[in-house]
Design an enzyme around this catalytic site. Sequence first.
Site, PDB file in Angstrom:
ATOM      1  N   HIS A 179       3.627  -0.876   3.711  1.00 20.39           N
ATOM      2  CA  HIS A 179       3.440   0.205   2.941  1.00 20.39           C
ATOM      3  C   HIS A 179       4.401   0.572   2.723  1.00 20.39           C
ATOM      4  CE1 HIS A 179       0.036   3.269   3.527  1.00 20.39           C
ATOM      5  NE2 HIS A 179       1.100   3.361   4.660  1.00 20.39           N
ATOM      6  N   PHE A 182      14.038  14.301  10.632  1.00 19.16           N
ATOM      7  CA  PHE A 182      12.541  14.124  10.942  1.00 19.16           C
ATOM      8  C   PHE A 182      12.604  12.618  11.563  1.00 19.16           C
ATOM      9  CE2 PHE A 182       8.680  11.749  10.485  1.00 19.16           C
ATOM     10  CZ  PHE A 182       7.823  12.384  10.068  1.00 19.16           C
ATOM     11  N   SER A 186       0.880  -1.304   0.408  1.00 18.62           N
ATOM     12  CA  SER A 186       0.208  -0.253  -0.275  1.00 18.62           C
ATOM     13  C   SER A 186       0.834   1.101   0.027  1.00 18.62           C
ATOM     14  CB  SER A 186      -1.195  -0.181   1.341  1.00 18.62           C
ATOM     15  OG  SER A 186      -0.332  -0.424   2.478  1.00 18.62           O
ATOM     16  N   GLU A 211       1.089   5.254   0.894  1.00 19.37           N
ATOM     17  CA  GLU A 211       0.952   6.204   1.561  1.00 19.37           C
ATOM     18  C   GLU A 211       1.581   7.940   0.545  1.00 19.37           C
ATOM     19  OE1 GLU A 211       1.217   7.469   5.805  1.00 19.37           O
ATOM     20  OE2 GLU A 211       2.375   9.040   5.222  1.00 19.37           O
TER      21      GLU A 211
END
Length: 303
Positions: free
Chosen positions: A274, A224, A20, A22
């Site tokens: 993901h 990050f 998947s 994002e």
Amino acid sequence: MTDFSARRSHQAAPTPITASFEFFPPKSDKMAETLWSTVKRLETLNPSFVSVTYGAGGSTRERTHKTVERILTETDLLPAAHLTCVGASRTEVDEIVRDYWNLGVRHLVALRGDPLEGIGTRYSPHNNGYAYASDLVAGIKKIADFDISVSGYPEKHPESGSWQSEIDNLKRKVDAGADRIITQYFFDNDLFDDYLDRIAAAGINIPVVPGILPIHNFEQTMVFSAKCGTSIPQWLARRFAGLHNDPETRKLVGVSIACEQVMDLVDRGINDFHFYTMNRADLTYAICHMLGMGQDAPENMAA
């Protein structure tokens, strides 16, 4: 953990690899054009779903909704909308949930969310809102039978005081009705194995999907990662040493590292992933293509 490439067994995956993707909602027309190009290219890989993030404090609410709506109406992809507890009352959140259901969305990613001031600032629940992700999951399930994903942290959430509190919080989300756990990205697969052991010991048995971040910019990734609690192994830093002004080589290194990480996880029995695309198709597309997604070998190809 040692370099992934030293551990690779080169055995074929026993089952097909699924993934998947994002995305985050664009802030300008130019960014929207880039995102839509990315969406259309990655659509050819037939992902299980694609998710669209929600900004700190719900700051991208309208843009998230519009992006999800466009994906739903103009592609064959199954969109999952992120939803947070921050900056909205229960009444407002419930209205958003019903709007998504009426639109045809059947998958939500339920999160506590970052404070409006951003990661690292103190979180305070809305006076009339859902306090935490477990409350949000329970509230969503009362409205409609959505498929609900929640977040997991292989290295603990930065605000968790202990592993016990971390797993207890995760179990509350699962007990409230979560259907799957999508993890924060990580670079040390041994830490993911340890996380799965902790989850199993707590009696949590829903799917856990590892989050994978293909690295486009190593310096930004370091910044990050420090905020979200993801460690950077020394071997990973060495791979990008001296490439600050060499974007093309950085891309090749980024693809290589992510492929090695995913295939090492495949060897450990994981087949669903993901990808945090950063709204760019190039690295994610190359990685998934190398993993066999969205392609069929020619019929006359020798076995």
